[in-house]
Design an enzyme around this catalytic site. Structure first.
Site, short mmCIF file in Angstrom:
data_model
loop_
_atom_site.label_atom_id
_atom_site.label_comp_id
_atom_site.label_asym_id
_atom_site.label_seq_id
_atom_site.Cartn_x
_atom_site.Cartn_y
_atom_site.Cartn_z
CB CYS A 84 -5.24 -18.03 -3.89
SG CYS A 84 -4.20 -17.37 -2.57
NE ARG B 101 -2.81 -1.50 3.09
CZ ARG B 101 -2.77 -2.82 3.28
NH1 ARG B 101 -3.21 -3.64 2.36
NH2 ARG B 101 -2.30 -3.32 4.39
CG ASP C 188 -11.83 -10.49 9.09
OD1 ASP C 188 -10.95 -9.87 9.73
OD2 ASP C 188 -11.73 -10.77 7.89
CE LYS D 10 -11.94 -6.12 7.16
NZ LYS D 10 -11.54 -7.55 7.32
CB CYS E 267 -8.00 -24.24 -2.84
SG CYS E 267 -7.45 -25.89 -2.32
CA CA Z 1 -9.01 -10.14 8.65
#
Ligand code: CA
Length: 727
Positions: free
Chosen positions: A659, A155, A348, A375, A656
């Site tokens: 990604c 970033r 999260d 968030k 998997c």
């Molecule tokens: Ca996270």
């Protein structure tokens, strides 16, 4: 970590629930740039930080990540304004040498642009001509990609007194000579055996380079460190979550972790292979020079469900300092205060989103505040002297809490959201991608408004009762067995309609929306506000756009041929104002949820470029090459039995998909497995997935996670996905 494990989820139940140069001189003031002899006199001695503190005195430069220490991302430059915005055109485009995700905020010092790109590379570009002066490549090993949740992004760099500092994906902090691009020093900031990565920009305060890291989804223990800008020597380190009880780290955090944090945890996170309960500081920091306080935004818990991470039922299971803003002394790392936004986070809901420092008149009183749109979907106004809550209101669609208790600052939790306790799946807004993620917001002192790239999306949360951490890849403890891809293009379109993205103008005093612009996609770019009362933002649809800062009226757009995630900046040279942005698709949305990353016309290839604009420039991008029509692979014989496919799906969704995409649908950044020749050849598949034949490109071998039989079951699932795909 940034973002988004599950930007959404894909099953029908969930779908139903988610609502789901001419006249240059006449156009305003651009200060003279400072090439002339004598102009740097006042800067020749003392702390370079005084230049960042007084960033408004040199608006032609962009010296620090958020332009100033307050991270306002507001530039007073006003040559480009409403009257002439239609004349804004492309000066030049510099094609980057990587087509992975781009998130960089470039810096500008005296007409030189210092940007970063995927794989932690740094470029110095002549801002006027677009000519590359040098590129620094830290040569991050390709297999490091497997340690990141969300692409191999970077970033930005920090600038301090002729040097640049960049954190690399594999955890190094490197000082570079800004003139030559040569490395001055390099220091490893992490235990390289563990899945730590660095994607965030360092900040430099009082000669100390402050850097955090990422890896909560892999179960690391978060911390932030300060290194001497001249020598690279470690000054202090602050761990955000406790380690082994009774054992000191010899770190700045020892006392406060023992005094405040330890009793808010249970369980044995320190015993885990990767050593911790999360709380990584992967992005946001800001600094108040008058109060001499450094503010860090702390991330989510490692292993999401508290029922796994901190399982004892105790009266206080807040898990400090997860999902908190923490104020530290920049010279020592000494704790001053904290404010936890999401106690006992299990969704999260990181607090690593961009924090802006400003002064607001609230109830007749001038207050020094920190404003934050983390968030979790609430917009917080916090007194930055003592960390007390002033106000909090939802700025996005929220159902995990009904509000924030004004007195205690604690959320009024929806009991159903505590899926560890209920044992039931819960469909939550926001998703783990957040109502706002790393894409920075901006604040204009002229309008008093904050401009936030917002996203409304839901996701199902359920504890994985048979959770066994794997040696490699993500370990979050959620049950993802129900995740599947939609079967038809119509379903894809419906989901996309239910995931909304918008640019929101928010009044932080009244805690109210002032305007919003609905955008085509949900994962849009960071924001810039200017003295010309303009707001610039790139979007998922592939445009850089300018809006009226007062009412959101669209004023200008440029087809960048690629989705844009990174925030634009503005700067000036020789009396001319420029706007620069790093265009590029990828990032977490480009990996895990490729199917939703499509532009208007389907998937767009990532064209990673640095783009620079000014008035009356007439540059054009080369025409896009014709996108090859996507064809499903030649008919692949079905592999495995129905139960193999089902077992393969669980394994795929576990390790998997982050990604290669939900439903094995790629986002155009890493190979779309449905089109891969490897799925047709069991031996080739084993050599890649088990043995790591493509490790140098980021696809390590996953032998430690899976038996060869399980790897064949994953192939069965992917082949089945390819055969099922109808879009
Ligand atoms: Ca996270």
């Amino acid at each position: 970590m940034h973002m988004t494990l599950f930007q959404s989820c894909l099953r029908s139940r969930w779908l139903l629930l988610s609502a789901c140069a001419l006249a240059l001189s006449a156009c305003g003031s651009v200060p003279e740039t400072r090439d002339g002899a004598g102009s740097t006199e006042d800067r020749s001695s003392g702390d370079f930080g005084s230049r960042i503190v007084q960033a408004d005195k040199e608006p032609e430069n962009w010296l620090s990540y958020g332009r100033d220490y307050q991270e306002t991302r507001y530039s007073p430059l006003d040559q480009i304004g409403h009257a002439n915005i239609r004349r804004l055109g492309l000066n030049w485009a510099y094609d980057l040498d990587t087509d992975r995700g781009q998130e960089s905020t470039p810096l500008v010092v005296d007409g030189i642009i210092y940007s970063t790109s995927a794989w932690s590379k740094v470029q110095a570009i002549d801002g006027v001509s677009g000519k590359l002066l040098w590129q620094f490549d830290p040569e991050v090993p390709g297999e490091t990609a497997a340690k990141g949740c969300c692409d191999v992004v970077n970033r930005g760099a920090a600038y301090w007194d002729g040097k640049l500092y960049v954190g690399t994906l594999d955890g190094r902090l490197i000082a570079i000579d800004a003139r030559t691009g040569r490395q001055i020093w390099s220091t490893l900031t992490v235990d390289a055996k563990k899945p730590y990565t660095i994607t965030g920009a360092p900040r430099v305060i009082k000669g100390r380079v402050i850097i955090g890291n990422a890896g909560a989804e892999f179960g690391v223990r978060g911390y932030v460190s300060a290194y001497d800008a001249e020598t690279g020597r470690l000054g202090w380190r602050f761990y955000t979550v406790p380690g082994k009880p009774g054992v000191k780290d010899g770190a700045a955090s020892d006392d406060v972790l023992a005094r405040l944090a330890a009793q808010t945890w249970s369980g044995d996170s320190w015993r885990r292979t990767n050593g911790g309960g999360g709380g990584t500081v992967w992005d946001s920091m800001s600094y108040d020079p008058a109060l001499d306080l450094l503010y860090i935004g702390v991330g989510n818990g490692g292993w999401y469900p508290t029922g796994l991470r901190s399982p004892a039922s105790k009266s206080n299971n807040d898990n400090l300092f997860l999902a908190s803003v923490v104020a530290l002394r920049p010279e020592t790392g000494e704790y001053v205060w904290h404010f936890q936004e999401t106690p006992g986070d299990q969704w999260d809901y990181t607090s690593t989103q961009h924090m802006i420092l400003t002064d607001l008149k609230i109830d007749g009183r001038q207050r020094k505040v920190l404003i934050h749109a983390p968030k979790n979907g609430f917009f917080y106004v916090i007194d930055r002297e003592d960390g007390r809550l002033i106000s909090a209101r939802p700025y996005a669609r929220v159902n995990w809490a009904t509000g924030i208790d004004q007195k205690t600052g604690r959320p009024l939790l929806n009991p159903a959201a505590d899926y560890s306790k209920t044992g039931k799946e819960w469909i939550g807004f926001p998703s783990s991608g957040g109502a706002h993620s790393w894409q920075p917001m901006a604040m204009s002192p002229r309008t008093g408004l904050v401009y936030i790239p917002v996203r409304d999306a839901a996701m199902p949360f359920a504890i994985d009762r048979s959770f066994q951490p794997k040696p490699l890849g993500l370990n979050v403890g959620l049950d993802m067995s129900g995740m599947a891809a939609p079967d038809t293009k119509a379903e894809v379109d419906r989901i996309r309609r239910d995931m909304t993205g918008y640019l929101l103008a928010w009044d932080p005093v009244r805690q109210k929306e002032v305007w919003r612009v609905r955008l085509a996609g949900d994962w849009n770019g960071g924001v810039l506000a200017t003295g010309g009362d303009l707001v610039f933002q790139g979007d998922m649809d592939g445009y850089l756009r300018a809006y009226d800062a007062r009412n959101g009226a669209p004023l200008w757009s440029f087809d960048a041929q690629s989705a844009i995630s990174a925030p634009p900046i503005t700067w000036a040279k020789d009396g001319r104002q420029y706007v620069t942005v790093v265009a590029g698709w990828g990032t977490s949305a480009g990996l895990g949820f490729g199917v939703f990353g499509w532009g208007r016309d389907g998937p767009r290839r990532n064209h990673s470029r640095v783009l620079t604009f000014s008035l009356d420039a007439t540059g054009k991008l080369p025409a896009l090459p014709k996108e090859p029509r996507r064809e499903l692979p030649p008919v692949v014989p079905r592999v495995g039995t129905a139960s193999d496919i089902a077992a393969g799906k669980i394994a795929y969704n576990r390790t998997c998909f982050a990604c290669h995409g939900a439903g094995a649908i790629g986002g155009g950044v890493v190979p779309d497995l449905r089109y891969s020749a490897a799925i047709e050849d069991a031996a080739l598949w084993q050599s890649i997935v088990a043995d790591g034949a493509l490790a140098s490109r980021g696809m390590i071998g996953f032998k430690a996670n899976f038996s060869s039989r399980e790897i064949e079951q994953i192939r069965a699932y992917v082949v089945n996905a390819a055969l099922r795909s109808k879009y």
